[in-house]
Design a protein around this motif. Structure first.
Motif, PDB file in Angstrom:
ATOM      1  N   ARG A  34       0.849  -1.185   0.000  1.00 17.48           N
ATOM      2  CA  ARG A  34       0.000   0.000   0.000  1.00 17.48           C
ATOM      3  C   ARG A  34       0.888   1.240   0.000  1.00 17.48           C
ATOM      4  NH1 ARG A  34      -3.717  -1.905   4.396  1.00 17.48           N
ATOM      5  NH2 ARG A  34      -3.556   0.202   5.241  1.00 17.48           N
ATOM      6  N   THR A 167       1.585  -0.670  -6.491  1.00 13.46           N
ATOM      7  CA  THR A 167       0.794  -0.125  -5.398  1.00 13.46           C
ATOM      8  C   THR A 167      -0.550  -0.828  -5.311  1.00 13.46           C
ATOM      9  OG1 THR A 167       1.833   2.007  -5.757  1.00 13.46           O
ATOM     10  CG2 THR A 167      -0.170   1.998  -4.437  1.00 13.46           C
ATOM     11  N   THR A 168      -0.894  -1.236  -4.118  1.00 10.44           N
ATOM     12  CA  THR A 168      -2.192  -1.862  -3.932  1.00 10.44           C
ATOM     13  C   THR A 168      -2.980  -1.027  -2.919  1.00 10.44           C
ATOM     14  OG1 THR A 168      -3.330  -3.891  -3.332  1.00 10.44           O
ATOM     15  CG2 THR A 168      -1.348  -3.371  -2.095  1.00 10.44           C
ATOM     16  N   HIS A 169      -4.190  -1.442  -2.604  1.00 13.89           N
ATOM     17  CA  HIS A 169      -4.949  -0.697  -1.599  1.00 13.89           C
ATOM     18  C   HIS A 169      -5.681  -1.654  -0.672  1.00 13.89           C
ATOM     19  CE1 HIS A 169      -8.621  -1.350  -3.980  1.00 13.89           C
ATOM     20  NE2 HIS A 169      -7.808  -1.239  -5.006  1.00 13.89           N
ATOM     21  N   ARG A 170      -6.243  -1.077   0.364  1.00 13.37           N
ATOM     22  CA  ARG A 170      -6.812  -1.866   1.451  1.00 13.37           C
ATOM     23  C   ARG A 170      -7.813  -2.926   0.983  1.00 13.37           C
ATOM     24  NH1 ARG A 170      -7.362   0.041   6.907  1.00 13.37           N
ATOM     25  NH2 ARG A 170      -6.830   2.107   6.164  1.00 13.37           N
ATOM     26  N   GLU A 171      -8.718  -2.527   0.087  1.00 12.12           N
ATOM     27  CA  GLU A 171      -9.796  -3.451  -0.284  1.00 12.12           C
ATOM     28  C   GLU A 171      -9.430  -4.366  -1.453  1.00 12.12           C
ATOM     29  OE1 GLU A 171     -10.604  -0.040  -0.139  1.00 12.12           O
ATOM     30  OE2 GLU A 171     -11.333  -0.114   1.924  1.00 12.12           O
ATOM     31  N   ARG A 174      -7.418 -10.542  -3.230  1.00 14.74           N
ATOM     32  CA  ARG A 174      -6.191 -11.339  -3.212  1.00 14.74           C
ATOM     33  C   ARG A 174      -6.467 -12.695  -3.830  1.00 14.74           C
ATOM     34  NH1 ARG A 174      -2.283  -9.678   0.603  1.00 14.74           N
ATOM     35  NH2 ARG A 174      -2.876  -7.667   1.456  1.00 14.74           N
ATOM     36  N   PRO A 180      -2.166  -9.571  -3.803  1.00 11.92           N
ATOM     37  CA  PRO A 180      -3.283  -8.659  -4.065  1.00 11.92           C
ATOM     38  C   PRO A 180      -3.281  -8.137  -5.494  1.00 11.92           C
ATOM     39  CG  PRO A 180      -1.563  -7.502  -2.855  1.00 11.92           C
ATOM     40  CD  PRO A 180      -1.051  -8.904  -3.082  1.00 11.92           C
ATOM     41  N   SER A 195       5.749  -8.814  -0.654  1.00 13.41           N
ATOM     42  CA  SER A 195       4.802  -7.796  -0.235  1.00 13.41           C
ATOM     43  C   SER A 195       5.336  -7.110   1.003  1.00 13.41           C
ATOM     44  CB  SER A 195       3.447  -8.416   0.080  1.00 13.41           C
ATOM     45  OG  SER A 195       3.553  -9.163   1.268  1.00 13.41           O
ATOM     46  N   ALA A 197       3.984  -4.993   4.508  1.00  8.92           N
ATOM     47  CA  ALA A 197       2.808  -4.644   5.299  1.00  8.92           C
ATOM     48  C   ALA A 197       3.234  -4.243   6.700  1.00  8.92           C
ATOM     49  CB  ALA A 197       1.855  -5.829   5.373  1.00  8.92           C
ATOM     50  N   HIS A 198       2.472  -3.352   7.285  1.00  4.65           N
ATOM     51  CA  HIS A 198       2.731  -2.920   8.650  1.00  4.65           C
ATOM     52  C   HIS A 198       2.445  -4.047   9.619  1.00  4.65           C
ATOM     53  CE1 HIS A 198       3.948   1.001   9.742  1.00  4.65           C
ATOM     54  NE2 HIS A 198       3.275   1.558   8.752  1.00  4.65           N
TER      55      HIS A 198
END
Lengths: 234, 694
Positions: A34, A167-171, A174, A180, A195, A197-198
């Motif tokens: 993201r 770049t991907t996004h939350r919704e 996958r 994703p 990938s 991710a936090h």
């Protein structure tokens, strides 16, 4: 410490080890995350590793200016030089800069043809043939398998590794491997998919695809949020 | 004194050469009622615009020096800080950018964003200056404000939004449509001083509505209230202004205005935008550096009751005598005050305090935080900080970049010698990157600065302002020498030739110092050398740094550690230990692998795509290193690092390589080692020259 040693201790080796000897020439790897997690820093880290091994790198950015990209390299270089007490800081930096090219385009002006054109241009005018290409900020949404295949043929001709960010996004949807969109639909054409991710305090780097191997165990790697360097997870 | 700070603006007008900055400034001063007649920059009446006080600037049509002019508009006070347009004057540009809170970026409606605009914009970004843009020269053939706005977004990465659309372009340019009020504005009267509002011309109605929608969409990102109102269909003017202001202050939005200063169009709406959207002094964060604590950040409060801190940003010898322009950051400055110069550590009394208007000067009793005023007859240099209560803080770092180029000068007419001296004294005060000295060997006067053009302009100014013509020699690159590894020394200085002898032995090492020029470590334990001789050792080493042993240029980046030694009860002395240090240096220098360093310039060439190959070639031929390229619509920019030594005559070469269609900017980047071959050549040449002299 000498440059060679610096390299041997890099967590980049862990990454290479995890993906069975690295991406490999003629292959394509993608890091998907993201916005704001440090994709650019991650790519610069990969490029820096090549540069410190005396390899030529072409950095293509569709997002930042030459100056901004250069700042990324300078910051990460300073961090490495400081952290590992690199000797001959000046000399190594000049060598590194000689082996690096940064090409920037507004997104709508970049295409696979453009990439081919500039690779040929550099060969002709600057005697510069990269063995690693990073492409930052390419919009995967509208890309087809054919686009990726054409990038692969450039990579194969040059015998170069190509790393890209997506770049991907939350919704985002996958697939079964956990990849994703907008990368999922191109999975078959890509050799390595990572990938970011936090996970609370740091940015975790995960492996989703590793060539033909089914072994995609956790690499225990993370991106240090202050230095933006790849580090081993404790 | 207790004036309302929210009604004060300190702004700069910044532009590419020939975008019409001077004309615009002049029109602003006219409409704000400070000057009586309009003159054109290169006017037939020979009077020239008021901001261009210097003869040279008038001739070249560019503005080099900065000055602050005070004016008023609709009850707001505006200080206009004139920013120099050329990159060679980095320190001057940067200093003026420091003192302003917001800026108008002037762009030419025909040429759009040029490489110079990119440099100026980059500097503004560095200082976090909020901007509004003015697309000037809309009356010229080929004018296209829409393209310029798109350029702002593409090339400078601004979130630029048109606040107006033009009514007619080129020769037909009549006025603008204000997209907030949705009214047409025309500028009547001999000088466009009467604004006539009217309905939007029918043929522009559709375009105006479309552009207003675009504007509202972009602007509503900065205000939820506005976003809701837009959805409901009833945004008020006030809501729009507030949102534009928020976006501008956070530097996430650049509102764009349109007009032609020369044809008196669109200037007053721009003035309204300046007071509406640009910040007042309380909205800008500033920091000083605490000199007691190694230049640590020292927070500033825009409060007239706190101890005064101000920055002298410009010296000017004007019609009225020696003026020092200062920006007051904190506290207040009053006539009769005693103020403290934190660089010279001297106190001075403020005899006269004035505000400069375009045509005259107004004596004032005092001024508060946030304001810009001028002091009379105060002796200081540009960049000095003044405080009250001997507060030891500084507004600018004490570190000034070392000059990269030297030029020897010779007075042609002996009668003007005194004038040359006067000019040089003044220039060095105004500009810390400009230096002057007399070469010990040739006894010639040498001036030094940050680039060829930098020095050329001062040579010109000597002629124009001081009537002193000088002949110049070949420009000489300011090389340095530096060691690259650690080396130990153990040196005994001994002399026994009748009378009292000399004796001193010192032991230790020298090593490269990455930041800074010189460091001396006293690591003596147990007093093998008495305390009194330790400064002598340091002095001895320092004396050797003026001339390196490779090519006779200054040595930099040296750390000396003194670890042990020996003295003699009778024969040791200050002189003996200085001599020991000199001997130790001479003996150890080569062991420490010295190398020559040269200034590397950041060179950015821009021009039509088809010349990309030619640009790369011009750089590669000059030992340059391509950093990267940026492709835009029809244009390409090549960024590179090139040694200054290779840049002489570059403009001529670039012109012929690009049929005059390319331009370039150059700024100092850093010092770097000269590679083997080039280094050998320099050493060989130095040895030959030394032999010839001997």
């Amino acid at each position: 410490m000498h440059r060679k040693e610096v390299n041997e201790r890099s967590p980049m080796r862990v990454l290479e080890h995890s993906i069975h000897g690295g991406l490999g020439r003629g292959n394509i790897g993608v890091v998907v995350a993201r916005p704001g997690l440090g994709k650019t820093a991650f790519l610069v880290g990969i490029a820096m590793d090549d540069l410190l091994r005396g390899r030529k790198v072409l950095h293509v950015s569709l997002e930042h200016s030459v100056e901004k990209v250069r700042d990324y390299y300078d910051d990460i270089y300073a961090e490495i030089a400081h952290k590992r007490e690199l000797e001959d800081v000046w000399k190594v930096r000049v060598e590194m800069e000689r082996n690096r090219r940064i090409n920037c385009y507004p997104p709508e002006r970049f295409s696979v043809d453009k990439l081919r054109e500039s690779v040929e241009f550099m060969k002709e005018h600057g005697e510069f043939e990269p063995v690693a290409i990073v492409i930052d900020g390419w919009d995967f949404g509208a890309k087809t398998t054919e686009d990726i295949q054409r990038i692969r043929s450039i990579a194969e001709e040059l015998k170069a590794e190509v790393w890209m960010s997506a770049t991907t996004h939350r919704e985002a949807k996958r697939n079964e491997r956990g990849v994703p969109e907008p990368v999922a639909h191109l999975e078959g054409e890509l050799d390595v998919i990572l990938s970011m991710a936090h996970d609370g305090s740091s940015v975790h780097v995960g492996l989703h695809k590793d060539h033909d191997s089914d072994d995609v165990t956790d690499m225990q790697l993370a991106l240090d949020p202050t230095t933006m360097l790849l580090v081993r997870k404790r | 004194m207790t004036s309302d700070l929210t009604k004060l603006r300190n702004i700069g007008i910044s532009a590419h050469i020939d975008s019409g900055k001077t004309t615009l400034t002049e029109r602003i001063l006219f409409y704000t009622d400070r000057i009586r007649a309009i003159h054109d920059v290169k006017g037939k009446d020979g009077v020239g615009a008021t901001m261009d006080s210097m003869e040279l600037e008038r001739e070249r049509g560019i503005t080099i020096a900065s000055a602050a002019t005070h004016t008023e508009w609709n009850g707001y006070k505006i200080n206009i800080i004139d920013t120099p347009g050329h990159v060679d004057f980095t320190i001057e540009v940067e200093r003026s950018l420091r003192v302003l809170d917001g800026a108008v970026l002037v762009l030419c409606a025909v040429a759009g964003v040029q490489s110079q605009s990119i440099t100026v914009d980059r500097q503004m970004r560095r200082y976090n200056v909020p901007r509004i843009a003015f697309v000037n020269k809309s009356d010229r053939s080929g004018a296209n404000p829409f393209k310029v706005t798109a350029d702002l977004c593409d090339k400078l990465k601004h979130n630029a939004v048109l606040m107006q659309i033009p009514i007619g372009l080129e020769a037909d340019h009549q006025g603008v449509v204000d997209l907030v009020t949705m009214k047409a504005l025309y500028f009547d009267g001999d000088n466009g001083e009467t604004i006539r509002e009217g309905a939007i011309p029918a043929e522009l109605q559709a375009q105006a509505e479309e552009k207003r929608e675009e504007m509202l969409e972009a602007v509503s990102m900065f205000s939820e209230e506005l976003m809701e109102a837009v959805l409901e269909g009833d945004p008020t003017e006030e809501m729009i202004h507030t949102a534009v202001r928020t976006g501008t202050l956070s530097r996430d939005l650049t509102p764009v205005y349109i007009g032609s200063a020369y044809k008196n169009k669109g200037v007053q709406p721009l003035l309204n935008a300046i007071i509406r959207y640009l910040p007042d002094p309380t909205e800008v964060e500033n920091e000083a550096m605490d000199l007691e604590k190694g230049e640590e950040a020292f927070p500033i409060e825009v409060d007239s009751d706190r101890p005064m801190i101000s920055l002298a940003f410009k010296l000017e010898e004007g019609r009225f005598g020696q003026l020092t322009y200062v920006r007051i950051y904190q506290g207040s400055l009053n006539k009769g005050d005693t103020i403290y110069n934190t660089r010279t550590k001297k106190e001075v009394r403020v005899g006269r305090l004035v505000r400069m208007h375009a045509a005259d000067m107004e004596d004032i009793d005092g001024a508060g935080a946030g304001d810009i005023v001028a002091l009379f007859g105060v002796d200081c240099a540009s960049g000095d900080t003044f405080t009250k209560n001997r507060l030891r803080v500084s507004m600018s770092s004490m570190h000034v970049p070392e000059p990269v180029i030297h030029l020897s000068i010779k007075v042609v007419d002996r009668k003007t010698e005194a004038n040359v001296a006067k000019a040089l004294a003044r220039f060095t005060k105004e500009d810390p990157t400009f230096r002057t000295k007399v070469d010990e060997e040739s006894s010639q006067t040498v001036i030094s600065g940050m680039g060829e053009l930098h020095l050329e302009v001062y040579v010109e100014r000597m002629k124009r302002e001081y009537g002193a013509v000088v002949e110049t020699g070949q420009p000489q690159v300011a090389y340095r020498e530096a060691i690259s590894r650690r080396a130990e020394f153990n040196y005994t200085h001994k002399k026994q030739t009748g009378g009292s002898g000399q004796y001193g032995r010192i032991e230790g090492y020298i090593e490269p110092l990455e930041t800074g020029e010189f460091e001396f470590l006293n690591e003596i334990r147990g007093g093998s050398i008495p305390q009194e001789y330790i400064p002598s050792v340091e002095k001895g080493f320092l004396s050797m740094m003026k001339k390196g042993k490779l090519i006779g240029f200054p040595v930099t980046g040296l750390r000396v550690a003194l670890q042990d030694g020996q003295t003699h009860a009778v024969d040791s002395s200050d002189n003996a230990f200085q001599a020991a240090a000199r001997g130790a240096f001479a003996e150890t220098y080569h062991k420490a692998k010295p190398q020559i360093l040269e200034p590397i310039m950041r060179v950015s060439v821009e021009g039509p795509n088809e010349f990309q190959g030619a640009f790369v070639k011009t750089v590669m031929q000059r030992r340059g290193l391509i950093v990267g390229t940026t492709e835009e619509e029809g244009f390409v920019r090549v960024d590179s690092d090139v040694p200054l030594a290779e840049m002489f005559g570059y403009s001529t070469d670039l012109r012929s390589a690009s049929q005059g269609k390319a331009e370039y900017t150059m700024e100092f980047s850093r010092y770097a080692p000269v590679p083997g071959d080039a280094s050998d050549d320099l050493i060989k040449k130095f040895n030959e020259d030394s032999k010839a002299k001997a």
